[in-house]
Design a protein around this motif. Structure first.
Motif, PDB file in Angstrom:
ATOM      1  N   SER B  41       0.807  -1.228   0.000  1.00 15.06           N
ATOM      2  CA  SER B  41       0.000   0.000   0.000  1.00 15.06           C
ATOM      3  C   SER B  41       0.836   1.273   0.000  1.00 15.06           C
ATOM      4  O   SER B  41       0.302   2.369   0.153  1.00 15.06           O
ATOM      5  CB  SER B  41      -0.977   0.035   1.170  1.00 15.06           C
ATOM      6  N   GLN B  42       2.149   1.150  -0.223  1.00 11.73           N
ATOM      7  CA  GLN B  42       2.987   2.342  -0.320  1.00 11.73           C
ATOM      8  C   GLN B  42       3.552   2.467  -1.733  1.00 11.73           C
ATOM      9  O   GLN B  42       3.491   1.538  -2.530  1.00 11.73           O
ATOM     10  CB  GLN B  42       4.133   2.281   0.685  1.00 11.73           C
ATOM     11  N   GLY B  43       4.136   3.609  -2.033  1.00 12.78           N
ATOM     12  CA  GLY B  43       4.784   3.797  -3.324  1.00 12.78           C
ATOM     13  C   GLY B  43       6.129   3.096  -3.364  1.00 12.78           C
ATOM     14  O   GLY B  43       6.729   2.820  -2.325  1.00 12.78           O
ATOM     15  N   PRO B  44       6.637   2.784  -4.560  1.00  9.28           N
ATOM     16  CA  PRO B  44       7.968   2.185  -4.654  1.00  9.28           C
ATOM     17  C   PRO B  44       9.015   3.079  -4.002  1.00  9.28           C
ATOM     18  O   PRO B  44       8.973   4.304  -4.137  1.00  9.28           O
ATOM     19  CB  PRO B  44       8.184   2.080  -6.165  1.00  9.28           C
ATOM     20  N   GLN B  45       9.933   2.440  -3.316  1.00 12.33           N
ATOM     21  CA  GLN B  45      10.987   3.165  -2.606  1.00 12.33           C
ATOM     22  C   GLN B  45      12.329   2.855  -3.248  1.00 12.33           C
ATOM     23  O   GLN B  45      12.694   1.677  -3.402  1.00 12.33           O
ATOM     24  CB  GLN B  45      10.999   2.742  -1.136  1.00 12.33           C
ATOM     25  N   TYR B  46      13.054   3.885  -3.629  1.00  7.60           N
ATOM     26  CA  TYR B  46      14.383   3.709  -4.207  1.00  7.60           C
ATOM     27  C   TYR B  46      15.323   3.144  -3.154  1.00  7.60           C
ATOM     28  O   TYR B  46      15.328   3.593  -1.987  1.00  7.60           O
ATOM     29  CB  TYR B  46      14.909   5.042  -4.730  1.00  7.60           C
ATOM     30  N   ILE B  47      16.156   2.155  -3.559  1.00  6.73           N
ATOM     31  CA  ILE B  47      17.121   1.588  -2.627  1.00  6.73           C
ATOM     32  C   ILE B  47      18.533   1.962  -3.030  1.00  6.73           C
ATOM     33  O   ILE B  47      19.272   2.579  -2.265  1.00  6.73           O
ATOM     34  CB  ILE B  47      17.001   0.049  -2.563  1.00  6.73           C
ATOM     35  N   ILE B  48      18.929   1.599  -4.246  1.00  2.46           N
ATOM     36  CA  ILE B  48      20.316   1.759  -4.651  1.00  2.46           C
ATOM     37  C   ILE B  48      20.424   1.561  -6.159  1.00  2.46           C
ATOM     38  O   ILE B  48      19.516   0.967  -6.770  1.00  2.46           O
ATOM     39  CB  ILE B  48      21.196   0.739  -3.887  1.00  2.46           C
ATOM     40  N   HIS B  49      21.492   2.080  -6.778  1.00  2.00           N
ATOM     41  CA  HIS B  49      21.734   1.750  -8.172  1.00  2.00           C
ATOM     42  C   HIS B  49      23.232   1.756  -8.450  1.00  2.00           C
ATOM     43  O   HIS B  49      24.020   2.338  -7.680  1.00  2.00           O
ATOM     44  CB  HIS B  49      20.987   2.681  -9.129  1.00  2.00           C
TER      45      HIS B  49
END
Lengths: 114, 115
Positions: B41-49
């Protein structure tokens, strides 16, 4: 720091009504993206803007959908008239307009069209 | 953009390292690997690239093989709050440093962290 802010969080309306979703990007970001998520199709890009200019709207499903970005701190996604198949979670994301900068997402608007 | 392959689901014990694999055998030289996660129920969360070198930040580490055909996201000490769907995405780096373009999300890996 404030993230991407979307409103409303939930919207329930009847078929045929106009729906307006709102997004405030992260301050300083100059790219903005609208995505839609459904169980069947997953997350898909609808449109994105760079410096308030629409760059790619090939994901917008039909003419019933329109998006605007009148200034760097606000964008709207409008559906008119709405249909039950438009029911989905709509996400807004923003990023710096610079190579490879990650997109940061809001918590979405859950839209139900009855 | 190159396609990615991820296992549909994984389990991990709380406190242990979670190692999430991703195969991107058709990746080209100018494509970056991004990891996002989505908690219910949350938006995608950036982790790393990353591009070639291994990367580490406060959330995770990204290990990219020398041939760049696969990568592993490592959550060093998984907690119950890390239960989420994890997405591995490859996206081309624009030569002129301009438009961001599309993030193509696949089905991801559903990570379940168990007590």
């Amino acid at each position: 720091d404030a993230g991407v802010i979307q409103s409303p969080r939930h919207e329930v309306t009847e078929m045929g009504q106009e729906v307006t979703l709102r997004c405030k990007p992260i301050s300083g970001h100059n790219s903005l993206f609208w995505y839609r998520q459904t169980m069947m199709r997953g997350l898909e890009l609808l449109i994105y803007f760079n410096n308030n200019v629409p760059i790619d709207d090939s994901g917008m499903p039909e003419d019933r959908f329109s998006a605007k970005m009148p200034n760097a701190s606000f964008s709207t996604l409008k559906i008119q008239p709405s249909e039950p198949r438009d029911s989905a979670v709509y996400f807004c994301a923003s990023s710096f307009y610079r190579d490879n900068q990650p997109q940061h997402f809001g918590d979405g608007t859950r839209l139900s069209i009855l | 953009d190159a396609k990615t392959t991820q296992p549909p689901s994984m389990d991990c014990a709380e406190g242990r390292a979670a190692n999430l694999p991703c195969n991107h055998s058709t990746i080209s030289g100018n494509e970056y690997v991004y990891w996002y996660r989505q908690i219910h129920s949350q938006g995608p969360q950036y982790i790393i690239h990353g591009l070639k070198n291994n990367e580490t930040n406060e959330m995770a580490s990204l290990i990219i093989t020398e041939d760049r055909k696969s990568s592993t996201l490592i959550l060093p000490h998984a907690t119950l709050r890390d239960t989420a769907v994890y997405y591995c995405i490859v996206r081309v780096s624009s030569s002129y440093g301009g438009s961001q373009g599309n993030l193509i999300f696949g089905k991801g890996t559903k990570l379940s962290v168990k007590p």
